[in-house]
Design a protein around this motif. Structure first.
Motif, PDB file in Angstrom:
ATOM      1  N   ARG A   1      -9.888 -14.596  10.985  1.00  0.00           N
ATOM      2  CA  ARG A   1      -8.856 -15.379  10.582  1.00  0.00           C
ATOM      3  C   ARG A   1      -9.238 -16.409   9.962  1.00  0.00           C
ATOM      4  O   ARG A   1     -10.218 -17.249  10.454  1.00  0.00           O
ATOM      5  CB  ARG A   1      -7.622 -15.631  11.750  1.00  0.00           C
ATOM      6  CG  ARG A   1      -6.495 -16.196  11.236  1.00  0.00           C
ATOM      7  CD  ARG A   1      -5.426 -16.097  12.218  1.00  0.00           C
ATOM      8  NE  ARG A   1      -4.802 -14.679  12.489  1.00  0.00           N
ATOM      9  CZ  ARG A   1      -4.286 -14.025  11.562  1.00  0.00           C
ATOM     10  NH1 ARG A   1      -3.711 -14.655  10.642  1.00  0.00           N
ATOM     11  NH2 ARG A   1      -3.682 -12.865  12.123  1.00  0.00           N
ATOM     12  N   THR A   2      -8.674 -16.932   8.859  1.00  0.00           N
ATOM     13  CA  THR A   2      -9.138 -18.341   8.215  1.00  0.00           C
ATOM     14  C   THR A   2      -8.814 -19.213   9.163  1.00  0.00           C
ATOM     15  O   THR A   2      -8.096 -19.418   9.745  1.00  0.00           O
ATOM     16  CB  THR A   2      -8.558 -18.194   6.450  1.00  0.00           C
ATOM     17  OG1 THR A   2      -6.845 -18.094   7.059  1.00  0.00           O
ATOM     18  CG2 THR A   2      -8.793 -17.032   5.793  1.00  0.00           C
TER      19      THR A   2
ATOM     20  N   THR B   1      -4.025 -18.600   7.376  1.00  0.00           N
ATOM     21  CA  THR B   1      -3.009 -17.956   6.767  1.00  0.00           C
ATOM     22  C   THR B   1      -3.294 -16.264   6.545  1.00  0.00           C
ATOM     23  O   THR B   1      -2.506 -15.670   5.981  1.00  0.00           O
ATOM     24  CB  THR B   1      -2.767 -18.668   5.450  1.00  0.00           C
ATOM     25  OG1 THR B   1      -4.149 -18.554   4.774  1.00  0.00           O
ATOM     26  CG2 THR B   1      -2.182 -19.987   5.660  1.00  0.00           C
ATOM     27  N   GLY B   2      -4.485 -16.048   6.699  1.00  0.00           N
ATOM     28  CA  GLY B   2      -5.146 -14.642   6.062  1.00  0.00           C
ATOM     29  C   GLY B   2      -6.262 -14.142   7.294  1.00  0.00           C
ATOM     30  O   GLY B   2      -6.981 -14.989   7.988  1.00  0.00           O
TER      31      GLY B   2
END
Length: 292
Positions: free
Chosen positions: A17-18, A22-23
């Protein structure tokens, strides 16, 4: 060759995960041993979420392009041809840099405010001037350079572990600013004297390794009694370590020591050292009284 998009794509791994949550994105890039001669910012910038970069064993001369990776946490650049520590001060998360086996000749101008680990072993350093700019450094490896002292280290209160083996260090002067250091390894140098280890500067030093130096006399070892936290000492392959009753003599002058040359001090060794120390104290007191 320059780093290409194809080489980058082949070296990507570790989806996480960033940092902003967010993604998902690739966070690891390994281009070690790919005959890369230069890193290109425009090739790296599409991978803004990379956190770990391995690019050892290439022929890189410059690493400033890493500034294009805002999420970078660590970079392994050992065994290249880099002559200067890159300015990566703009990277908010950058904490670990391995530049061992390069051609770095100076630490002047460092701008790595968040760095906690720096390895510049096997380079061309003759001075530690500039190291005081490492405001957050905890572990520093400067082994196998051309250092003759610790002069220039400056104020590095966050430093906990210092490795400086395989230099030509003749003096321990220059450690005054390392007030938080707990471990120093300075094996294989040219130390004859242990002057410079002041308690007010090195009051937290727990472990000191000085194997393979030129310390010849227990009187030099006795200077370490000024260090209140010292528990582990290595003096193997010094002249003093070959003397009669070596362990006993060291324990007489350093009664708080718990480990000597990697071997824990036994109850019997401590008892005998305390007995010898008490006898010598009585003899000294008697001699002083007789002379009065």
């Amino acid at each position: 060759m320059a780093l290409t998009a194809e080489t980058v794509k082949a070296g990507l791994s570790q989806v996480e995960r960033t940092l902003d949550g967010t993604g998902l994105a690739y966070t690891k890039l390994d281009v070690s041993g790919k005959e890369v001669a230069s890193l290109e910012a425009d090739v790296l910038s599409p991978y803004a979420h990379l956190r770990y970069l391995m690019a050892s064993g290439n022929s890189l001369e410059d690493a400033s392009a890493l500034a294009a990776l805002p999420s970078l946490l660590s970079a392994d650049l050992h065994a290249n041809k880099i002559a200067a520590v890159p300015d990566l001060g703009a990277l908010a998360y950058f904490q670990a840099l391995d530049l061992s086996e390069n051609e770095v000749a100076s630490l002047e101008g460092l701008n790595l405010p968040k760095l906690t680990y720096l390895n510049v072993a096997s380079n061309k350093l003759e001075s530690l001037a500039g190291a005081d700019k490492l405001a957050a450094v905890q572990r520093l490896d400067v082994s196998k350079n051309a250092l003759k002292s610790f002069e220039g280290l400056g104020a590095v209160p966050t430093l906990s572990e210092l490795v400086a083996s395989g230099n030509a260090i003749e003096s321990l002067a220059g450690l005054e600013g390392a007030t938080g250091v707990t471990s120093i390894v300075a094996d294989g140098n040219a130390l004859v004297s242990l002057d410079g280890l002041a308690a007010e500067a090195l009051g937290k030093l727990v472990s000191l390794s000085l194997a393979g130096n030129q310390i010849a006399d227990v009187a030099e070892v006795a200077k370490l009694a000024a260090l209140p936290a010292l528990k582990s000492l290595t003096l193997a392959d010094n002249e003093v370590a070959g003397g009669d009753e070596y362990r006993q003599e060291v324990l007489v002058v350093l009664p708080r020591l718990q480990v000597l040359d990697g071997e824990r001090v036994t109850v019997e060794e401590r008892r005998e050292a305390n007995r010898v120390a008490a006898e010598r104290a009585e003899e000294a007191a008697a001699a002083a009284a007789a002379a009065a």
